[in-house]
Design a protein around this motif. Structure first.
Motif, PDB file in Angstrom:
ATOM      1  N   PRO A  48      42.087  50.511  40.382  1.00  0.00           N
ATOM      2  CA  PRO A  48      42.878  50.362  40.313  1.00  0.00           C
ATOM      3  C   PRO A  48      42.766  49.095  41.863  1.00  0.00           C
ATOM      4  O   PRO A  48      43.999  48.323  41.981  1.00  0.00           O
ATOM      5  N   ASN A  49      42.119  48.110  42.109  1.00  0.00           N
ATOM      6  CA  ASN A  49      41.864  47.243  42.072  1.00  0.00           C
ATOM      7  C   ASN A  49      42.079  45.983  42.183  1.00  0.00           C
ATOM      8  O   ASN A  49      42.103  44.328  41.346  1.00  0.00           O
ATOM      9  N   ASP A  50      42.808  46.095  40.104  1.00  0.00           N
ATOM     10  CA  ASP A  50      43.164  45.105  39.049  1.00  0.00           C
ATOM     11  C   ASP A  50      42.268  45.127  38.341  1.00  0.00           C
ATOM     12  O   ASP A  50      42.519  43.807  37.430  1.00  0.00           O
ATOM     13  N   LYS A  51      40.274  45.366  38.705  1.00  0.00           N
ATOM     14  CA  LYS A  51      39.614  44.605  37.722  1.00  0.00           C
ATOM     15  C   LYS A  51      39.755  45.350  36.134  1.00  0.00           C
ATOM     16  O   LYS A  51      39.711  46.111  36.359  1.00  0.00           O
ATOM     17  N   ILE A  52      38.700  44.854  35.753  1.00  0.00           N
ATOM     18  CA  ILE A  52      38.916  45.015  34.270  1.00  0.00           C
ATOM     19  C   ILE A  52      37.883  45.385  33.347  1.00  0.00           C
ATOM     20  O   ILE A  52      36.139  44.715  33.443  1.00  0.00           O
ATOM     21  N   VAL A  67      32.460  44.468  33.935  1.00  0.00           N
ATOM     22  CA  VAL A  67      33.595  44.327  34.661  1.00  0.00           C
ATOM     23  C   VAL A  67      34.246  42.649  34.799  1.00  0.00           C
ATOM     24  O   VAL A  67      33.505  42.084  35.167  1.00  0.00           O
ATOM     25  N   LEU A  68      35.448  42.782  34.658  1.00  0.00           N
ATOM     26  CA  LEU A  68      35.660  41.176  35.156  1.00  0.00           C
ATOM     27  C   LEU A  68      36.644  41.212  36.049  1.00  0.00           C
ATOM     28  O   LEU A  68      37.380  42.327  36.446  1.00  0.00           O
ATOM     29  N   ASN A  69      36.994  39.833  36.924  1.00  0.00           N
ATOM     30  CA  ASN A  69      38.210  40.175  37.836  1.00  0.00           C
ATOM     31  C   ASN A  69      38.985  40.406  37.266  1.00  0.00           C
ATOM     32  O   ASN A  69      38.946  40.377  36.070  1.00  0.00           O
ATOM     33  N   SER A  70      40.298  40.057  38.004  1.00  0.00           N
ATOM     34  CA  SER A  70      41.916  40.691  37.416  1.00  0.00           C
ATOM     35  C   SER A  70      42.274  39.114  36.432  1.00  0.00           C
ATOM     36  O   SER A  70      43.247  38.767  36.036  1.00  0.00           O
ATOM     37  N   ASP A  71      41.349  38.076  37.064  1.00  0.00           N
ATOM     38  CA  ASP A  71      41.408  36.924  36.259  1.00  0.00           C
ATOM     39  C   ASP A  71      40.922  36.239  35.057  1.00  0.00           C
ATOM     40  O   ASP A  71      41.227  35.529  34.664  1.00  0.00           O
ATOM     41  N   GLY A  72      40.253  37.321  34.761  1.00  0.00           N
ATOM     42  CA  GLY A  72      39.452  37.392  33.901  1.00  0.00           C
ATOM     43  C   GLY A  72      38.116  36.968  33.543  1.00  0.00           C
ATOM     44  O   GLY A  72      36.911  36.672  32.347  1.00  0.00           O
TER      45      GLY A  72
END
Length: 176
Positions: free
Chosen positions: A63-67, A86-91
């Motif tokens: 939900p927080n756009d992490k991957i 786990v990746l931050n939303s920017d990769g």
């Protein structure tokens, strides 16, 4: 793509993340993960660096756009992370996710429950040294949920996990 795309997911921005066995998108070298703009072009603001050192089988966008990614890789952007990250939303790699020794074999599926816990299935038998035959549940920080008890686990590979409306889990794979 110059290789298999194993899964895609959409972030809240509407941009699409794709993972798999590929190492190129059009003429650009990529590390088995890309983010695509609405028109299908490569999003150059997604900074995955060298990406995964081997195949990414599955991903889920939080939900927080992490991957969350899982696969056969043992590092991401040069940092050891055995088969899950786990990746931050920017990769970039999320360093708050506890990597430890990770999984001892392939992760085939990552998904989340409604409460945010991460479900993981594959061909592994341990996570961070704990026996967890091919299926486990993690907290969002990467620690194993020791209250998730599955007995002796599965006798073969887990390829799919679905949470049903009533909260029960359906698991599919090559086991008896």
């Amino acid at each position: 793509f110059n290789g298999d795309v194993n899964q895609t997911a959409v972030q809240s921005s509407g941009k699409t993340i794709a993972v798999g066995a590929f190492t190129r998108f059009d003429t650009t070298s990529v590390g088995r993960i890309v983010r695509l703009n609405f028109d299908g072009t490569l999003d150059n603001t997604f900074n995955s660096g060298t990406g995964a050192a081997n195949v990414i089988n599955s991903l889920v966008v939080l939900p927080n756009d992490k991957i969350v990614i899982g696969g056969t890789f043992t590092s991401y952007n040069g940092i050891t992370c055995n088969r899950i990250a786990v990746l931050n939303s920017d990769g970039g790699l999320d360093t708050t996710f506890i990597l430890g020794t990770g999984f001892n074999n392939a992760v085939n599926i990552v998904t989340t429950q409604r409460d945010g816990k991460i479900l993981v299935g594959g061909n592994f038998t341990t996570y961070m040294g704990f026996t967890t035959n091919r299926f486990t549940r993690l907290f969002s920080d990467g620690t194993r949920d020791s209250t998730f008890v599955i007995g002796t686990g599965f006798s073969g590979v887990v390829n799919e996990i679905i949470q049903l409306v009533d909260g029960k889990l359906m698991v599919g794979g090559a086991f008896v």
